[in-house]
Structure formats: structure tokens, C-alpha cells
Design an enzyme around this catalytic site. Structure first.
Site, short mmCIF file in Angstrom:
data_model
loop_
_atom_site.label_atom_id
_atom_site.label_comp_id
_atom_site.label_asym_id
_atom_site.label_seq_id
_atom_site.Cartn_x
_atom_site.Cartn_y
_atom_site.Cartn_z
N SER A 293 0.85 -1.19 0.00
CA SER A 293 0.00 0.00 0.00
C SER A 293 0.88 1.24 0.00
O SER A 293 2.03 1.20 0.45
CB SER A 293 -0.89 0.01 1.24
OG SER A 293 -1.55 1.26 1.40
N TYR B 143 -2.42 -1.30 10.28
CA TYR B 143 -2.47 -1.53 8.83
C TYR B 143 -1.21 -0.97 8.16
O TYR B 143 -0.62 -1.62 7.28
CB TYR B 143 -3.73 -0.86 8.28
CG TYR B 143 -3.97 -1.03 6.80
CD1 TYR B 143 -4.56 -2.19 6.31
CD2 TYR B 143 -3.65 -0.03 5.90
CE1 TYR B 143 -4.81 -2.35 4.95
CE2 TYR B 143 -3.89 -0.17 4.54
CZ TYR B 143 -4.48 -1.33 4.07
OH TYR B 143 -4.72 -1.47 2.73
#
Length: 280
Positions: A173, A186
Site C-alpha cells: 500500500s 495496517y
């Protein structure tokens, strides 16, 4: 700019409840045999990026194992598109936080396909918290288990069934470089996936197995309305240079490239699909 109304769902989220519905390439992706005869395992393939990758892989000629938690309606819809492309779809529900289940996923793929040519580690969970103290120990442990430990378990189980030319793809990401404070666990696991994939590329090179990762920016998937406050959902994607969230269909072609034999010298890469935001 895409404008989505404020909305919220219970985790893990469902595609049918999203407004607008994401584009997974159902009506647009055209295959050209780039993955003909390959067998792929995709985790988190019921919806979002995973569904778009499954559709693209199938239209490129690959059979697909669809690993997912418990979103049966979404997973069956993904399977329908795979089968409509003339390829085999295998559904395996279960919790990726469980090492034994990760091994079951791979064992099922081997039983159905005889081997694993492409492993896509895509399953993910996240939660939004404005204070560190609000992140429970259990949430921290589970986020690492689902997002990162599963990648290790899956890869370890798949390697004996991967031949030279096989491809491992991790979903990292933009958060791995530019952490969002409210998504701390995350952020950590996405950086871990990028690092693990880079290490695997070097570790597995003597076996002829490639490893790369994809680093999406904001992409419109069920993870967003099911893990973010409604007001954040409304502005989701506005941080990208293109001033909108990406669609899953806009990410899938990168996975196709990395899985294909055309990328035979691409290993250890992290490919940005961020709508204009650079990654380091």
C-alpha cells in the site's frame, strides 16, 4: 472526480451495499492469453482488488482459487465471472489468521490444479482509531495475523508446489511509505509486506521464482465503508493527485503483468498504483 456519499457498513463489508458499486472490470477487461494454463491462488478474492484480479486472471487464461472469509454471496459472484471466462473457480472460505487454514488453501489448490503458478496475497483487514490506546491487543495481533503472517504461511506451503517461472505477489500500500496515523496496525503490515516481498525475491531467485508487490493508493472497495467513519468515506480518494479513488479494475492489470511470463526479469519490485502519489 468521483463523489461517493457518506456510508458505513459492518465489517468485512459487502459489494452489493456500496454506492456506487465498484468497477472490477466485469464489462471492460479484455484478456489476451497472457496467463494461459496457469493456476492461481488469490486471497481476499471475493471483492475489491481481489475480485478484479480474479476476473482479469481468468480472462487471461488462468484457473483461480478464490480464498475469502465468509462473504459467500460476493465470492460466488467472483466465481461466476471466472467460470464465465471458461476457467475453473474453486471457493475456499475461512480465516487467514489461522495457519492451518492457510495450509488448507494451498493443499486445496494443489488437489484441484496440481500446482501453484501464481500466489496473490491480498486478504486484509483494517480499523480506524484516532488514539493508540483505542487499539486493543487482540486487534493488533489479528491485523498482523491476517495481513502478514498469512503471507508467510501461504508462501511456505506453496513453495514445494511452485515451479521455475512461478510468481508471488503481495498487496502492499502507499501507506507503507506514507502512514495514515489512524490506521497504524495496517500501516505496519503493509510496510512488512513490501519488505517481505523484497526479501523473498532474493531468497527465491535461485529457484526461478519471482516475488513482487503492488502498492495501491485509495481504491474503492468494501474495506472502505466497513472500516472508516462515514464522513471519511465521503472524502475518500481526495488525497490522490487525480482527486478520486481508484477502481479495482484500474489495479488488476498490474497483477496480470507481474504474474505473466512477460515479467520474467521483474522481481523485487514494488509497483505504485496510487493515482499520482510517488512511493519511495
Amino acid at each position: 472526480m468521483m463523489n461517493q456519499p457518506a456510508q458505513q457498513q459492518e465489517p468485512p463489508g459487502r459489494t452489493g451495499e456500496m454506492n456506487p458499486r465498484p468497477d472490477h472490470g466485469e464489462e471492460s477487461y479484455q484478456g489476451s492469453g497472457r496467463l494461459a494454463g496457469k493456476a492461481a491462488v488469490i486471497t481476499g478474492a471475493d471483492s475489491g482488488i481481489g475480485r478484479a484480479v480474479a476476473i482479469a486472471f481468468a480472462r487471461e487464461g488462468a484457473d483461480v482459487l478464490i480464498s475469502y472469509l465468509d462473504e459467500h454471496d460476493d465470492a460466488q459472484e467472483t466465481a461466476r465471472w471466472v467460470e464465465q471466462a471458461g476457467r475453473k473457480a474453486v471457493l475456499v472460505p475461512g480465516d487467514m489468521a489461522d495457519a492451518a487454514h492457510c495450509r488448507l488453501v494451498i493443499n486445496t489448490a494443489v488437489a484441484e490444479f496440481g500446482r501453484v503458478d501464481v500466489l496473490v496475497n491480498n486478504a486484509a483487514q483494517q480499523r480506524t482509531h484516532d488514539k493508540l490506546e483505542d487499539i486493543s491487543d487482540e486487534e493488533w495481533d489479528r491485523t498482523l495475523a491476517v495481513n502478514l503472517s498469512a503471507f508467510f504461511y501461504l508462501t511456505k506451503a506453496a513453495l514445494p508446489h511452485m515451479r521455475p517461472g512461478a510468481s508471488i505477489i503481495g498487496t502492499s500500500s502507499v501507506n507503507s511509505d506514507s502512514p495514515t496515523p489512524a490506521l497504524l496496525p495496517y500501516d505496519v503490515i503493509k510496510a512488512g509486506i513490501a519488505n517481505m516481498t523484497a526479501g523473498l525475491a532474493q531468497l527465491l531467485a535461485p529457484r526461478g521464482i519471482r516475488a513482487n508487490s503492488v502498492a495501491p493508493g485509495p481504491v474503492w472497495t468494501p474495506l472502505i465503508p466497513s472500516t472508516m467513519p462515514a464522513e471519511h468515506v465521503e472524502s475518500f480518494g481526495s488525497s490522490s493527485a487525480l482527486d478520486r479513488p481508484g477502481q479495482p479494475a484500474e489495479v488488476a492489470p498490474v497483477y496480470v503483468m507481474l504474474a505473466s511470463d512477460e515479467a520474467s526479469y521483474v522481481s523485487g519490485a514494488r509497483v505504485a498504483v496510487t493515482g499520482g502519489k510517488p512511493i519511495l
